[in-house]
Design a protein around this motif. Structure first.
Motif, PDB file in Angstrom:
ATOM      1  N   LEU A  25       0.968  -1.303   0.501  1.00  0.00           N
ATOM      2  CA  LEU A  25       0.476   0.069   0.313  1.00  0.00           C
ATOM      3  C   LEU A  25       1.080   1.107   0.092  1.00  0.00           C
ATOM      4  N   GLU A  26       1.921   1.283   1.141  1.00  0.00           N
ATOM      5  CA  GLU A  26       2.572   2.069   0.515  1.00  0.00           C
ATOM      6  C   GLU A  26       3.897   2.921  -0.296  1.00  0.00           C
ATOM      7  N   VAL A  27       4.120   1.607  -1.442  1.00  0.00           N
ATOM      8  CA  VAL A  27       4.601   1.689  -2.399  1.00  0.00           C
ATOM      9  C   VAL A  27       3.789   2.436  -3.219  1.00  0.00           C
ATOM     10  N   ILE A  28       2.011   1.443  -3.551  1.00  0.00           N
ATOM     11  CA  ILE A  28       1.159   2.335  -4.144  1.00  0.00           C
ATOM     12  C   ILE A  28       1.416   3.834  -4.428  1.00  0.00           C
ATOM     13  N   ARG A  29       0.830   4.216  -3.039  1.00  0.00           N
ATOM     14  CA  ARG A  29       0.774   5.415  -2.467  1.00  0.00           C
ATOM     15  C   ARG A  29       1.661   6.198  -2.767  1.00  0.00           C
ATOM     16  N   GLU A  30       3.204   6.205  -2.759  1.00  0.00           N
ATOM     17  CA  GLU A  30       4.486   6.787  -3.104  1.00  0.00           C
ATOM     18  C   GLU A  30       3.810   7.059  -5.196  1.00  0.00           C
ATOM     19  N   THR A  31       3.800   5.891  -5.105  1.00  0.00           N
ATOM     20  CA  THR A  31       3.654   6.374  -6.935  1.00  0.00           C
ATOM     21  C   THR A  31       3.196   7.827  -7.736  1.00  0.00           C
ATOM     22  N   PRO A  32       3.776   8.402  -8.249  1.00  0.00           N
ATOM     23  CA  PRO A  32       2.853   9.930  -9.010  1.00  0.00           C
ATOM     24  C   PRO A  32       1.340   9.620  -9.357  1.00  0.00           C
ATOM     25  N   GLY A  33       0.925  10.104  -9.455  1.00  0.00           N
ATOM     26  CA  GLY A  33      -0.541   9.955 -10.117  1.00  0.00           C
ATOM     27  C   GLY A  33      -1.839   8.946  -9.331  1.00  0.00           C
ATOM     28  N   VAL A  34      -0.820   8.739  -8.297  1.00  0.00           N
ATOM     29  CA  VAL A  34      -2.219   8.003  -7.305  1.00  0.00           C
ATOM     30  C   VAL A  34      -2.650   8.810  -6.047  1.00  0.00           C
ATOM     31  N   LYS A  35      -3.927   8.882  -6.316  1.00  0.00           N
ATOM     32  CA  LYS A  35      -4.667  10.153  -5.153  1.00  0.00           C
ATOM     33  C   LYS A  35      -4.658   9.573  -4.053  1.00  0.00           C
ATOM     34  N   ALA A  36      -5.167   8.230  -4.286  1.00  0.00           N
ATOM     35  CA  ALA A  36      -5.580   7.968  -2.875  1.00  0.00           C
ATOM     36  C   ALA A  36      -5.910   6.178  -3.120  1.00  0.00           C
ATOM     37  N   ALA A  37      -5.355   5.508  -1.824  1.00  0.00           N
ATOM     38  CA  ALA A  37      -5.092   3.819  -1.911  1.00  0.00           C
ATOM     39  C   ALA A  37      -5.973   3.099  -0.974  1.00  0.00           C
ATOM     40  N   THR A  38      -7.131   2.089  -0.734  1.00  0.00           N
ATOM     41  CA  THR A  38      -7.475   1.193   0.483  1.00  0.00           C
ATOM     42  C   THR A  38      -7.352   0.111  -0.104  1.00  0.00           C
ATOM     43  N   ARG A  39      -6.485  -1.113   0.997  1.00  0.00           N
ATOM     44  CA  ARG A  39      -7.007  -1.881   0.931  1.00  0.00           C
ATOM     45  C   ARG A  39      -8.482  -2.831   0.909  1.00  0.00           C
ATOM     46  N   ARG A  40      -8.858  -3.928   0.456  1.00  0.00           N
ATOM     47  CA  ARG A  40     -10.233  -4.920   0.611  1.00  0.00           C
ATOM     48  C   ARG A  40      -9.763  -6.163   0.542  1.00  0.00           C
ATOM     49  N   ILE A  41     -10.791  -6.804   1.114  1.00  0.00           N
ATOM     50  CA  ILE A  41     -10.899  -8.381   1.530  1.00  0.00           C
ATOM     51  C   ILE A  41     -12.030  -8.341   0.795  1.00  0.00           C
ATOM     52  N   LYS A  42     -12.368  -9.726  -0.404  1.00  0.00           N
ATOM     53  CA  LYS A  42     -14.028  -9.686  -1.287  1.00  0.00           C
ATOM     54  C   LYS A  42     -13.763 -11.635  -0.468  1.00  0.00           C
ATOM     55  N   PHE A  43     -14.840 -11.585  -0.048  1.00  0.00           N
ATOM     56  CA  PHE A  43     -15.234 -12.978   0.228  1.00  0.00           C
ATOM     57  C   PHE A  43     -16.530 -13.439   0.361  1.00  0.00           C
ATOM     58  N   PRO A  44     -17.134 -14.722  -0.358  1.00  0.00           N
ATOM     59  CA  PRO A  44     -18.347 -14.936  -0.125  1.00  0.00           C
ATOM     60  C   PRO A  44     -18.432 -15.286   1.021  1.00  0.00           C
ATOM     61  N   ALA A  45     -20.146 -15.152   1.410  1.00  0.00           N
ATOM     62  CA  ALA A  45     -20.291 -15.638   3.043  1.00  0.00           C
ATOM     63  C   ALA A  45     -21.969 -15.797   2.678  1.00  0.00           C
ATOM     64  N   ARG A  46     -22.465 -16.836   4.103  1.00  0.00           N
ATOM     65  CA  ARG A  46     -23.839 -16.217   4.410  1.00  0.00           C
ATOM     66  C   ARG A  46     -23.954 -15.403   5.567  1.00  0.00           C
ATOM     67  N   LEU A  47     -25.234 -14.699   5.642  1.00  0.00           N
ATOM     68  CA  LEU A  47     -25.498 -13.904   6.257  1.00  0.00           C
ATOM     69  C   LEU A  47     -26.592 -14.490   7.433  1.00  0.00           C
ATOM     70  N   THR A  48     -26.830 -14.350   8.194  1.00  0.00           N
ATOM     71  CA  THR A  48     -28.763 -14.756   8.713  1.00  0.00           C
ATOM     72  C   THR A  48     -28.785 -14.175  10.154  1.00  0.00           C
ATOM     73  N   ASN A  49     -29.997 -14.330   9.945  1.00  0.00           N
ATOM     74  CA  ASN A  49     -30.662 -13.390  11.793  1.00  0.00           C
ATOM     75  C   ASN A  49     -31.211 -14.563  12.059  1.00  0.00           C
ATOM     76  N   GLY A  50     -30.732 -15.579  12.498  1.00  0.00           N
ATOM     77  CA  GLY A  50     -31.198 -16.915  13.325  1.00  0.00           C
ATOM     78  C   GLY A  50     -32.379 -17.493  12.371  1.00  0.00           C
ATOM     79  N   ILE A  51     -33.067 -16.475  11.790  1.00  0.00           N
ATOM     80  CA  ILE A  51     -33.990 -17.374  11.020  1.00  0.00           C
ATOM     81  C   ILE A  51     -33.943 -17.604   9.337  1.00  0.00           C
ATOM     82  N   ASP A  52     -33.720 -16.741   8.396  1.00  0.00           N
ATOM     83  CA  ASP A  52     -32.967 -16.754   7.698  1.00  0.00           C
ATOM     84  C   ASP A  52     -31.773 -16.516   7.023  1.00  0.00           C
ATOM     85  N   GLU A  53     -30.711 -17.259   6.079  1.00  0.00           N
ATOM     86  CA  GLU A  53     -29.942 -17.163   5.415  1.00  0.00           C
ATOM     87  C   GLU A  53     -29.997 -16.306   4.693  1.00  0.00           C
ATOM     88  N   LEU A  54     -28.810 -16.174   3.872  1.00  0.00           N
ATOM     89  CA  LEU A  54     -28.842 -15.065   2.209  1.00  0.00           C
ATOM     90  C   LEU A  54     -27.300 -15.187   2.473  1.00  0.00           C
TER      91      LEU A  54
END
Lengths: 406, 409
Positions: free
Chosen positions: B85-114
Motif C-alpha cells: 500500500l505504501e509503495v502504491i501510494r508513493e507512485t506519482p499519479g495515485v491520489k489515494a489507495a485502500t485495501r479490501r478483502i472480498k469473500f463469499p459468505a452467508r448472513l443470517t438473522n437466526g431464521i433466514d439465511e442469505l
C-alpha cells in the motif's frame, strides 16, 4: 368491380422494373419479419421450457410464506411428501408430481469458496422433468438411495472436483442447527446454461431430507401435465382445495413475466419495419399518379367515380404487396423452417448469462403457419396503407385540367 | 441571393406539405437525441456506481488472483499488504489507495439465511477512494470491529434495522467454517443494486481475523482521477513497478458484463433511432419528388430563360435544406426538452421489472445525460442528410430537356 381488378392487374405490368423493385422491398421485409418472429418465438420457447424444467414445473406448489421469502429459501416453510397432496388428478391429466428441496450453501475446496444452490430431487421422476440423466458428461446419474451429488460442469471445474471425489456440504437444518454431509461426486452434468452449470448441484431427495432434518417433507412440489395449457385450470382447482398454499402455474412465475411484454413490443417493431419497407410502394404510387394524370383525367371524364379510381390504384398497390408478400413468405418460411431443424449456435451468449433468463446454447427457430400468414397480411396491409396518401391525390385531380395536358 | 429567396418562397408554396415533412424530420431527430441521452445516462450511472463503490479507477491484485469473474480465491492474495500500500501510494499519479478483502459468505438473522459478498474495508482510508460513507442513509459508519453496513434491500430481506444483530458465516482460507456476530451500524443506499442487494461491509481487521489472513488483503483499490488517459498511464506505470508479483486492472476491464450489455443496448437504441430517421428521409424524398414533378413546366421555363442546371439544383437543394433546417432545429429543441425531462425526472422502469432482478450495476430508474455536443451533431446530421436525399429526386429534373418540359404546360 371485376373491371377495376383487371385494370389494376394490367397496370402492374406497365412498368415491370419499378413494380419488381417495390415487390422486392416488401418481400425482404416480410421475410425478415418471419425470421425475427420465429427466432423470438424459438428463444422465448427455449426460456419457457428451461424455466419449466428447472424452476416452475407446469404448476408449482409451495407455502405462501415460502413464496414471499423465496430469496431466503426458508427450509422451515415446507410441505409433506407422503401422502402427496390429494388433488383431482383427472383435472388436468397429470403426468408427474415431484418434490424438491432447494437450499443455499457455501461450497468450498481449499482456498476457494463458492455460493451454490443445492437441490434434493427424486432422481427417477426428475429424469422426465429435469432430464439431467441425458446431460451427464462424466460419471453417472443419481440413484434414489445414493449419498452422492451431480455437479454442473462449471461448478466442478471451479471447485477442482472430479468423479469419485468427496464434496463436503455444510449447512443448517430446517430447525436451524448446523449440519453437514460428505457426498461423493457421482457425475458432472452440462446444460449449456451458464448460470446453472456454474452454481447448481443435485442430490437425491432422501439424502437431502436426512441432512436438512426434513423427514418426508419438501419445500416445493412440481406438477407436470400432459397438456401444459391446462396449467392454469389445474392451479385454480388446487387453489380452491388448498387456499392456504401458493399454487402457481408456470406463466405466472415471475421469471416469465417478460414474455408477454416482449411479444407486444416486438409486434410494434415488426410493423415499423413493414412501414419502412413499404414506403417504396408509396413512392412508386406517387410516380404512377403523376405519370398517369392525363389517363386518370380521361377515365374521370368518361364517368369513372373517384372511388373506383382509388380502388384501381390501391388494387395495384395491393398486387405489389401481395406479390412481394408471397415471395417473402416463401423465402422467410423456407429459411426459418430450415433453421428450425438446424438451430443457431448461441453458446457464446447463453454461457455468460445468469440463471434469470435461461436459454439454451442452440436456439431452434419456431416458425408456425400463423407467423407466416400474419407477416404476409402485415405486408399487404402496410402496402395498401402507405399507398393511400398518394393515391388520394389522383382522385382529386380536375378532369378538365388533366385533359388539357394531352 | 436571388436563388435563396426563390427557394424560401418555394418552401411556402405548399405550406402543409412542408410542415409535414419538417415534422417528420423533427420527430426522427427528437427520437435519436432522446435515445442517446437516455443511453448515455445509464452508462454514466453504471460507470459511476462501479467506480464509486466497487473498484475505484484501478485495482491491484496478487498475480493470478483474477482469472475468472466471481471466483475469489483466498490463497492468491496480497500478503504484505501494508508495505505494498505504501509503495502504491508513493507512485506519482495515485491520489489515494485502500485495501479490501472480498469473500463469499452467508448472513443470517437466526431464521433466514442469505448468500452475500462480504467486503472487509479499511474504515480510515475507504472514503479516500470510495463514497461508501456518503451513501449511508441510516445509522453510522463503521466504528468498532463488530459493526457492519448493509444495503437497503438486503436489510429489508433479512429484516434487520440499525443495531440489529446478525451472524456472518464464512470459510477461512484453510476451509474451516467460521461464524461471527455483527451489529448493523448503518444502512446504505449506493444506487448500485448488486451492492445494495448482496454486499456486507465489515472492518478489514475483522475480515482478516475471520479468514486467518493477518495483515493480508485481496485487493488494493486506487483512486486516480477521472481522466481516462491518466488512468491508463498510471495503470502501465503501476504494472511495471509492481511486476512480477502483482497485476493491475482498470475498472472497465473488471466489469465486462456491464459493458457487454451497454454495447447491445446502444446498438439497439441507435437502430431504432435510425429506423425512425429513415422513415423521415423517405418523407423528404417524397416531398421533393412531388415538388420536382409539379414544377416541371416551371423548370422548363427557367431553363428556357437561361437558368443553368447548377442554379436549378441549387434552388431545390436550398429548399430541401430549409425544410430540413427548420425540421432539425425544432427536432433538436424538442429532443433537448425531452432529454431534460430524462435528466431531471428520469424514467422509472422499476414497476416493469418488479420482482425481476437484473445483474446490472444500475437502478431501474433511468436518468439521462445530455451533452450539447450530441445535440449540435444531431442537428447537423439532420440538415446534411436532408440535403443529400434531396439530390435523388432533383437529379431527375435536371435530365429534362427544356422543350419537353415546356410541353407540359
Amino acid at each position: 368491380m371485376k373491371e377495376i381488378a383487371h385494370l389494376a392487374f394490367r397496370n402492374f405490368f406497365r412498368n415491370t422494373r419499378r413494380s419488381l423493385i417495390s415487390c422486392i422491398s416488401v418481400a425482404i421485409a416480410v421475410a425478415v419479419v418471419i425470421f425475427a418472429h420465429s427466432y423470438l418465438k424459438g428463444m422465448t420457447g427455449s426460456i419457457i421450457d428451461n424455466v419449466i424444467r428447472l424452476v416452475s414445473g407446469h404448476v408449482r406448489i409451495t407455502t405462501r410464506e415460502y413464496e414471499r421469502r423465496e430469496r431466503m429459501l426458508p427450509l422451515g416453510e415446507n410441505l409433506p411428501t407422503t401422502p402427496a397432496l390429494a388433488f383431482d388428478a383427472a383435472e388436468g391429466e397429470v403426468t408427474a408430481v415431484a418434490h424438491r428441496i432447494k437450499f443455499g450453501v457455501m461450497l468450498g475446496e481449499g482456498a476457494i469458496t463458492l455460493p451454490a444452490l443445492g437441490y434434493g430431487i427424486e432422481p427417477e421422476k426428475e429424469a422426465a422433468i429435469l432430464g439431467l440423466d441425458r446431460r451427464i458428461t462424466r460419471g453417472d446419474y443419481l440413484k434414489p438411495d445414493d449419498r452422492a451429488v451431480i455437479l454442473g460442469r462449471g461448478l466442478a471445474d471451479r471447485l477442482g472436483l472430479d468423479i469419485g471425489d468427496t464434496l463436503t456440504v455444510v449447512t443448517r437444518t430446517a430447525y436451524d442447527s448446523p449440519a453437514g454431509m460428505h457426498l461423493v461426486v457421482k457425475g458432472v452434468y452440462s446444460t449449456g446454461l451458464g448460470g446453472i452449470d456454474r452454481s447448481v448441484f443435485y442430490m437425491p431427495l432422501e439424502a437431502a431430507q436426512e441432512m436438512l432434518d426434513l423427514e418426508n417433507r419438501a419445500t416445493e412440489t412440481i406438477i407436470i401435465l400432459r397438456d401444459r395449457s391446462e396449467a392454469r385450470n389445474l392451479a385454480l382447482a388446487i387453489r380452491r382445495e388448498y387456499p392456504e398454499l401458493a399454487v402457481v402455474p408456470y406463466l405466472e412465475n415471475p421469471t416469465l413475466g417478460f414474455v408477454a411484454m416482449a411479444d407486444s413490443t416486438f409486434m410494434i417493431m415488426y410493423f415499423i419495419i413493414m412501414l419502412v419497407a413499404c414506403s417504396t410502394i408509396a413512392t412508386t404510387m406517387l410516380m404512377i399518379v403523376f405519370e398517369r394524370s392525363r389517363e386518370i383525367g380521361m377515365v374521370r371524364a368518361l364517368g369513372m367515380g373517384s372511388g373506383s379510381i382509388i380502388g384501381m390504384l390501391l388494387g395495384e398497390a395491393a398486387l405489389i404487396g401481395a406479390a412481394g408478400g408471397i415471395v417473402g413468405s416463401a423465402v422467410g418460411a423456407a429459411f426459418s423452417y430450415w433453421l428450425k431443424h438446424r438451430g443457431i449456435d448461441v453458446s457464446m451468449l447463453s454461457s455468460t448469462t445468469g440463471s434469470e433468463m435461461p436459454f439454451g446454447p442452440v436456439i431452434y427457430l419456431s416458425p408456425t403457419p400463423v407467423i407466416v400468414f400474419a407477416a404476409f397480411c402485415l405486408g399487404l396491409f402496410a402496402s395498401v396503407l402507405v399507398a393511400y396518401l398518394p393515391v388520394r391525390r389522383a382522385a382529386s385531380l380536375d378532369p378538365a385540367r388533366s385533359l388539357r395536358a394531352i | 441571393m436571388k436563388l435563396l429567396s426563390m427557394a424560401w418562397r418555394n418552401v411556402f408554396r405548399h405550406t402543409r406539405r412542408s410542415v409535414i415533412t419538417a415534422a417528420a424530420i423533427s420527430v426522427g431527430l427528437m427520437a435519436m437525441l432522446a435515445i442517446d441521452t437516455l443511453l448515455n445516462g445509464t452508462d454514466q450511472a453504471g460507470t459511476r456506481n462501479v467506480m464509486d463503490f466497487e473498484t475505484g479507477q484501478l485495482v491491484v491484485y496478487a498475480n493470478g488472483y483474477y482469472h475468472e469473474e466471481g471466483l475469489l480465491p483466498l490463497d492468491t492474495v496480497i500478503t504484505a499488504s501494508e508495505s505494498l500500500l505504501e509503495v502504491i501510494r508513493e507512485t506519482p499519479g495515485v491520489k489515494a489507495a485502500t485495501r479490501r478483502i472480498k469473500f463469499p459468505a452467508r448472513l443470517t438473522n437466526g431464521i433466514d439465511e442469505l448468500p452475500v459478498t462480504a467486503i472487509g474495508l479499511d474504515p480510515d482510508h475507504e472514503n479516500e477512494v470510495f463514497r461508501t460513507k456518503a451513501a449511508i442513509v441510516a445509522g453510522d459508519y463503521l466504528a468498532d470491529p463488530d459493526g457492519c453496513l448493509i444495503g437497503v434491500p438486503l436489510a429489508r430481506d433479512i429484516g434487520a434495522d440499525v443495531d440489529a444483530p446478525l451472524t456472518l458465516i464464512c470459510r477461512d482460507r484453510n476451509g474451516t467454517h467460521n461464524a461471527y456476530d455483527l451489529i448493523v451500524t448503518g444502512i446504505l443506499h449506493t444506487a448500485h443494486p448488486l451492492l445494495d442487494r448482496s454486499a456486507l461491509l465489515v472492518d478489514l481487521a475483522t475480515a482478516q481475523e475471520l479468514l486467518s489472513m493477518p495483515g493480508e488483503a485481496t485487493e488494493i483499490c486506487v483512486a486516480a482521477g477521472s481522466d481516462p488517459a491518466n488512468v491508463r498511464r498510471l495503470q502501465a506505470a503501476l504494472a511495471h513497478r509492481l511486476r512480477p508479483g502483482y497485476e493491475v486492472y482498470r475498472w472497465d476491464e473488471l466489469s465486462g458484463a456491464l459493458f457487454q450489455v451497454t454495447g447491445i443496448k446502444r446498438t439497439c437504441g441507435m437502430l431504432v433511432g435510425l429506423i425512425v430517421f429513415i422513415i423521415a428521409s423517405v418523407g423528404i424524398v417524397n416531398t421533393m419528388l412531388m415538388a420536382v414533378m409539379e414544377r416541371i413546366p416551371e423548370i422548363g421555363t427557367l431553363k428556357a430563360l437561361g437558368f443553368g442546371n447548377r442554379h436549378l439544383v441549387a434552388i431545390f437543394l436550398l429548399e430541401g435544406a430549409m425544410i430540413g433546417g427548420i425540421g432539425s432545429a425544432i427536432g433538436t429543441c424538442l429532443g433537448v426538452i425531452v432529454s431534460c425531462y430524462f435528466v431531471f425526472v428520469g424514467l422509472d422502469f422499476s414497476s416493469m421489472f418488479q420482482g425481476q432482478v437484473m445483474d446490472l450495476p444500475v437502478e431501474m430508474v433511468f436518468r439521462g445525460d445530455l451533452s450539447i455536443g450530441t445535440a449540435v451533431l444531431v442537428f447537423l446530421f439532420g440538415v446534411v442528410v436532408t440535403v443529400l436525399v434531396t439530390l435523388i429526386p432533383v437529379r431527375r429534373a435536371m435530365g429534362l430537356q427544356p422543350v419537353d418540359a415546356l410541353r407540359h404546360i
